[in-house]
Design an enzyme around this catalytic site. Structure first.
Site, PDB file in Angstrom:
ATOM      1  N   ASN A   1      55.378  45.308  53.752  1.00  0.00           N
ATOM      2  CA  ASN A   1      54.389  45.750  52.769  1.00  0.00           C
ATOM      3  C   ASN A   1      55.140  46.253  51.534  1.00  0.00           C
ATOM      4  O   ASN A   1      55.392  47.442  51.373  1.00  0.00           O
ATOM      5  CB  ASN A   1      53.513  46.852  53.365  1.00  0.00           C
ATOM      6  CG  ASN A   1      52.352  47.227  52.450  1.00  0.00           C
ATOM      7  OD1 ASN A   1      52.364  46.941  51.242  1.00  0.00           O
ATOM      8  ND2 ASN A   1      51.342  47.877  53.008  1.00  0.00           N
TER       9      ASN A   1
ATOM     10  N   ASN B   1      63.806  50.284  62.863  1.00  0.00           N
ATOM     11  CA  ASN B   1      62.603  51.051  63.182  1.00  0.00           C
ATOM     12  C   ASN B   1      61.315  50.235  63.156  1.00  0.00           C
ATOM     13  O   ASN B   1      60.338  50.609  63.813  1.00  0.00           O
ATOM     14  CB  ASN B   1      62.501  52.216  62.181  1.00  0.00           C
ATOM     15  CG  ASN B   1      61.170  52.933  62.248  1.00  0.00           C
ATOM     16  OD1 ASN B   1      60.887  53.680  63.184  1.00  0.00           O
ATOM     17  ND2 ASN B   1      60.321  52.691  61.255  1.00  0.00           N
TER      18      ASN B   1
ATOM     19  N   THR C   1      50.558  57.557  64.034  1.00  0.00           N
ATOM     20  CA  THR C   1      51.005  56.778  62.880  1.00  0.00           C
ATOM     21  C   THR C   1      50.041  55.611  62.673  1.00  0.00           C
ATOM     22  O   THR C   1      49.187  55.348  63.525  1.00  0.00           O
ATOM     23  CB  THR C   1      52.423  56.206  63.119  1.00  0.00           C
ATOM     24  OG1 THR C   1      52.348  55.155  64.100  1.00  0.00           O
ATOM     25  CG2 THR C   1      53.404  57.276  63.573  1.00  0.00           C
TER      26      THR C   1
ATOM     27  N   LYS D   1      60.869  47.161  74.372  1.00  0.00           N
ATOM     28  CA  LYS D   1      61.503  48.472  74.276  1.00  0.00           C
ATOM     29  C   LYS D   1      62.562  48.664  75.366  1.00  0.00           C
ATOM     30  O   LYS D   1      63.590  49.310  75.141  1.00  0.00           O
ATOM     31  CB  LYS D   1      60.441  49.576  74.348  1.00  0.00           C
ATOM     32  CG  LYS D   1      59.470  49.575  73.174  1.00  0.00           C
ATOM     33  CD  LYS D   1      60.175  49.686  71.831  1.00  0.00           C
ATOM     34  CE  LYS D   1      59.190  49.788  70.670  1.00  0.00           C
ATOM     35  NZ  LYS D   1      59.861  49.919  69.360  1.00  0.00           N
TER      36      LYS D   1
ATOM     37  N   TYR E   1      55.261  44.953  74.908  1.00  0.00           N
ATOM     38  CA  TYR E   1      55.792  46.155  74.262  1.00  0.00           C
ATOM     39  C   TYR E   1      56.819  46.814  75.176  1.00  0.00           C
ATOM     40  O   TYR E   1      57.926  47.165  74.739  1.00  0.00           O
ATOM     41  CB  TYR E   1      54.647  47.120  73.949  1.00  0.00           C
ATOM     42  CG  TYR E   1      55.047  48.298  73.102  1.00  0.00           C
ATOM     43  CD1 TYR E   1      55.023  48.212  71.713  1.00  0.00           C
ATOM     44  CD2 TYR E   1      55.436  49.507  73.674  1.00  0.00           C
ATOM     45  CE1 TYR E   1      55.386  49.289  70.919  1.00  0.00           C
ATOM     46  CE2 TYR E   1      55.802  50.585  72.889  1.00  0.00           C
ATOM     47  CZ  TYR E   1      55.778  50.478  71.511  1.00  0.00           C
ATOM     48  OH  TYR E   1      56.146  51.541  70.731  1.00  0.00           O
TER      49      TYR E   1
ATOM     50  N   VAL F   1      52.953  58.492  68.968  1.00  0.00           N
ATOM     51  CA  VAL F   1      52.974  59.348  67.786  1.00  0.00           C
ATOM     52  C   VAL F   1      51.835  58.905  66.879  1.00  0.00           C
ATOM     53  O   VAL F   1      51.521  57.709  66.788  1.00  0.00           O
ATOM     54  CB  VAL F   1      54.328  59.222  67.043  1.00  0.00           C
ATOM     55  CG1 VAL F   1      54.373  60.167  65.846  1.00  0.00           C
ATOM     56  CG2 VAL F   1      55.486  59.512  67.993  1.00  0.00           C
TER      57      VAL F   1
END
Length: 289
Positions: free
Chosen positions: A40, A93, A208, A177, A173, A206
């Site tokens: 983005n 990240n 976000t 990870k 996922y 978290v």
């Protein structure tokens, strides 16, 4: 707690929002320079402008990056090193939440449906994309001298507690990870005597923009979200003169711990595991012992 040296440069993927944005803000507040690498580019450019305006100087640049595209990442690293001359910290990240990889299980309708190709977008971004970032980070560090904190560079990957724990709703996922955790532990061993550290930060959920806000409502109500400041504190432990290497620093709500490697049957397996490294290095033409 470890701190960065003024003027040290950080390259952060997924830095226009969420953990990456919070991390960039923290590093600039400590006198660092940041590269905001994000798909983005509009949000990234606006964020960089905000940081620069507040600092009264150029402390941040924005680069458009699709982390799953090697050429994008290489161009972004080249732009960063052209402008800032070196990169001291790389934060792999960027990530996304689970995309259903197969249709929901339904034996009643299965025979009438065609087999579908799995959607591997979650693994493409959360594993392959991070490995592209890591590959460029490690090769960049190899090509630069030891910096003010005493290292060629430091790689910190964003993982998750789902790197250790399974999730019936998030198989891709969890797989990606887990891959990041074991890559980190393996790479940390390889680079341990090369003035490079490799670590991972592994939070539970978290608050976000990684997922629709409606997902977070029951977690807020039950106080099951992990604290952003505690997440940032774990990143901080890896910076500056810190010698931490090969650690999976984990956060769940108010709990913080360094997740230990799996040692079940380790003594029985280690002779073969160690010997395969020795023999593969010979085949690879690598002088590492």
């Amino acid at each position: 707690m470890a701190v960065i040296s003024r003027g040290e440069v950080s390259y952060i993927t997924g830095a226009a929002s969420g953990i990456g944005r919070a991390l960039a803000t923290m590093l600039v507040s400590q006198g660092g320079l940041v590269v905001i690498a994000d798909l983005n580019v509009e949000a990234g450019s606006k964020f960089a402008s905000e940081l620069n305006e507040k600092a009264g100087s150029i402390v941040a640049i924005s680069v458009e990056v699709d982390t799953t595209v090697w050429e994008d990442q290489m161009a972004a690293f080249q732009q960063a090193t052209n402008i800032f001359k070196r990169i001291d910290y790389v934060f792999a990240n960027a990530g996304i939440a689970e995309h259903p990889w197969l249709p929901p299980f339904d034996p009643e309708t299965a025979a009438s449906r065609p087999m579908v190709k799995p959607d591997l977008a979650t693994a493409d971004i959360n594993l392959t994309g991070q490995l592209y970032t890591a590959a460029l980070a490690l090769q960049t560090f190899e090509r630069q001298e030891i910096g003010p904190s005493g290292f060629r560079g430091k790689l910190i990957l964003t993982a998750s507690v789902f790197g250790y724990y399974p999730s019936r709703a998030m198989p891709l996922y969890a797989a990606s990870k887990a891959g990041i955790i074991n890559f980190m532990r393996s790479a940390a061993q390889y680079y341990a005597n090369k003035n490079i550290t490799v670590n991972a930060i592994a939070p539970n959920l978290v608050d976000t923009p990684i997922a629709p806000d409606v997902l977070f409502i029951p977690f807020r109500e039950r106080k099951l979200l992990s604290d952003m400041q505690l997440v940032l504190d774990q990143f901080q432990k890896c910076l500056g003169e810190s010698t931490i290497n090969g650690h999976a620093l984990s956060i769940s709500q108010d709990n913080v711990w360094a997740h230990p490697p799996d040692t079940h049957m380790f003594e029985e397996n280690n002779p073969a595991c160690d010997l395969i490294s020795v023999e593969l290095f010979k085949l690879f033409g690598d002088s590492t012992a």
